[in-house]
Design a protein around this motif. Structure first.
Motif, PDB file in Angstrom:
ATOM      1  N   ALA A   1       0.813  -1.223   0.000  1.00 37.84           N
ATOM      2  CA  ALA A   1       0.000   0.000   0.000  1.00 37.84           C
ATOM      3  C   ALA A   1       0.845   1.270   0.000  1.00 37.84           C
ATOM      4  O   ALA A   1       0.320   2.363  -0.261  1.00 37.84           O
ATOM      5  CB  ALA A   1      -0.930   0.001   1.216  1.00 37.84           C
ATOM      6  N   SER A   2       2.143   1.152   0.302  1.00 32.44           N
ATOM      7  CA  SER A   2       3.017   2.332   0.337  1.00 32.44           C
ATOM      8  C   SER A   2       4.172   2.200  -0.653  1.00 32.44           C
ATOM      9  O   SER A   2       5.265   2.700  -0.415  1.00 32.44           O
ATOM     10  CB  SER A   2       3.561   2.542   1.757  1.00 32.44           C
ATOM     11  OG  SER A   2       2.536   2.912   2.640  1.00 32.44           O
ATOM     12  N   CYS A   3       3.934   1.489  -1.741  1.00 32.90           N
ATOM     13  CA  CYS A   3       4.988   1.263  -2.722  1.00 32.90           C
ATOM     14  C   CYS A   3       4.675   1.906  -4.062  1.00 32.90           C
ATOM     15  O   CYS A   3       3.511   2.159  -4.404  1.00 32.90           O
ATOM     16  CB  CYS A   3       5.207  -0.242  -2.936  1.00 32.90           C
ATOM     17  SG  CYS A   3       6.235  -1.027  -1.687  1.00 32.90           S
ATOM     18  N   GLY A   4       5.737   2.133  -4.812  1.00 31.20           N
ATOM     19  CA  GLY A   4       5.641   2.542  -6.196  1.00 31.20           C
ATOM     20  C   GLY A   4       6.601   1.692  -7.010  1.00 31.20           C
ATOM     21  O   GLY A   4       7.398   0.933  -6.470  1.00 31.20           O
ATOM     22  N   LEU A   5       6.539   1.822  -8.338  1.00 29.62           N
ATOM     23  CA  LEU A   5       7.373   1.006  -9.209  1.00 29.62           C
ATOM     24  C   LEU A   5       8.771   1.602  -9.330  1.00 29.62           C
ATOM     25  O   LEU A   5       8.945   2.771  -9.674  1.00 29.62           O
ATOM     26  CB  LEU A   5       6.740   0.894 -10.595  1.00 29.62           C
ATOM     27  CG  LEU A   5       7.464  -0.024 -11.594  1.00 29.62           C
ATOM     28  CD1 LEU A   5       7.409  -1.469 -11.104  1.00 29.62           C
ATOM     29  CD2 LEU A   5       6.848   0.102 -12.980  1.00 29.62           C
ATOM     30  N   ASP A   6       9.774   0.771  -9.013  1.00 23.29           N
ATOM     31  CA  ASP A   6      11.172   1.165  -9.208  1.00 23.29           C
ATOM     32  C   ASP A   6      11.542   0.891 -10.674  1.00 23.29           C
ATOM     33  O   ASP A   6      11.493  -0.257 -11.130  1.00 23.29           O
ATOM     34  CB  ASP A   6      12.077   0.352  -8.271  1.00 23.29           C
ATOM     35  CG  ASP A   6      13.541   0.709  -8.459  1.00 23.29           C
ATOM     36  OD1 ASP A   6      13.948   1.801  -8.017  1.00 23.29           O
ATOM     37  OD2 ASP A   6      14.262  -0.115  -9.061  1.00 23.29           O
TER      38      ASP A   6
END
Length: 377
Positions: A140-145
């Protein structure tokens, strides 16, 4: 909702009969009658049990366990064969210990994560958060690296990540409040030894000292040794009235005579969540009140998640639980139960007890407070 009535001389037998016929049930109410007889002490009891078939929920649906465990073990074999293919910094969580107890727990697929996200998942699991829930929280607190094409935290710190996730995933009551002239009744329920009496008076102190409200305490617990004396000491310090009610009629009379109070706190007797008969007794005593009641369920942080959810599900089959109140977190190294129980039950979280002192050792649960417990801040 379809209600079915069972009658007989043994309440436990009636409950088992209802389960055999209906499956998962919710006990709505039961009545006790004594058959006519010459000697009152030897008159036999007759029970009338009112139940309804419980609707399946996401938390309670555990079907075809044998087949699912076989599938899960097959997945474990595949996972072990592929562990060496994972980057060195990624940690595969261990299999839940209660797998062999036929409780199905999904294996979190952490291959989709990288960097700090993997580290945070590992921290949460070590703190007692179930692996699948840990993965869900971090996601829920991630984005795409872009470089790795995997998920990583999109926040500057672990704490920020957890706070953002908890705001999305958990419900919180905020401070217990009441208004002058609008009486609120709160009943504290839970198993024996979780600290209902001590923590009830912490809340009483908040109402009296912080909100300047007129508060009274009623105890239905005449079984605990020294419990009444302890309650009288606290009420004397707070200068609030204290009463004992041993049955439904007495409780109703006391509440009707306390109409001038803003808050009434009811301390119930501790009962095992496996004892349907005793839980029914508590419901019967409280069921005579005309006013609505907020039911606060106390859970010890010493319980594992499986047992905590047993308590939650059995108690809320008798009472409409409005919030979960956690105790004894100072005696546990696994604060993950706060997350597990909150997400699995969907019930709002209220407070956590951090010690025995009244009124100091209590914290209002919030995303900030829970993140501090998990990160050791």
């Amino acid at each position: 909702m379809s209600v079915k009535i069972y009658e007989g001389k043994d309440l436990d037998v009636l409950i088992e009969k209802a389960k055999n016929e209906l499956g998962d049930i919710e006990i709505l109410y039961y009545e006790v009658e004594k058959a006519p007889g010459i000697l009152p002490f030897f008159r036999k009891k007759k029970y009338r049990l009112f139940v309804t078939k419980k609707e399946n929920t996401e938390e309670n649906r555990v079907e075809h366990l044998e087949e699912e465990i076989k599938e899960l073990k097959s997945l474990l074999v595949d996972l072990k064969e592929n562990v060496t293919k994972l980057p060195s910094q990624q940690i595969v969580p261990s299999v839940p210990e209660h797998l062999e107890e036929k409780v199905v727990c999904a294996i979190p697929q952490i291959e989709e994560f990288t960097g700090d996200a993997v580290e945070l998942i590992n921290i949460l699991i070590k703190k007692g958060v179930e692996p699948s829930i840990a993965v869900d929280i971090v996601r829920a607190s991630c984005g795409l690296d872009i470089e790795t094409e995997k998920l990583d935290l999109n926040t500057g710190t672990f704490k920020e990540a957890l706070i953002n996730a908890f705001k999305k995933k958990l419900k919180f009551t905020g401070e217990f409040t009441a208004e002058k002239g609008k009486q609120k009744i709160i009943a504290f329920v839970g198993p024996t030894g979780v600290g209902k009496t001590t923590n009830l008076f912490k809340i009483a102190s908040k109402f009296v000292i912080d909100q300047d409200l007129n508060v009274g305490v009623i105890s239905t617990d005449t079984f605990k040794v020294g419990g009444t004396q302890q309650a009288r000491i606290y009420t004397s310090i707070l200068n609030i009235p204290f009463f004992i009610a041993t049955d439904q009629k007495k409780l109703k009379e006391i509440v009707e005579n306390l109409s001038e109070l803003d808050v009434i706190l009811i301390d119930t007797v501790g009962r095992s969540h496996y004892d349907y008969f005793r839980l029914g007794e508590i419901k019967t005593i409280l069921g005579g009140l005309n006013s609505s009641i907020d039911y606060v369920l106390l859970i010890s942080c010493n319980y594992d998640t499986k047992e905590a959810m047993e308590i939650v599900n059995r108690y809320r089959s008798f009472f409409p639980i409005s919030s979960l109140f956690f105790t004894k977190i100072d005696e546990s190294s696994k604060p993950g139960i706060l997350i597990n129980a909150g997400i699995k039950s969907g019930i709002p979280l209220s407070y956590v007890s951090t010690g025995q002192r009244v009124p100091e050792d209590i914290k209002l649960l919030s995303p900030f407070v829970i993140s501090d417990f998990l990160l050791g801040a």
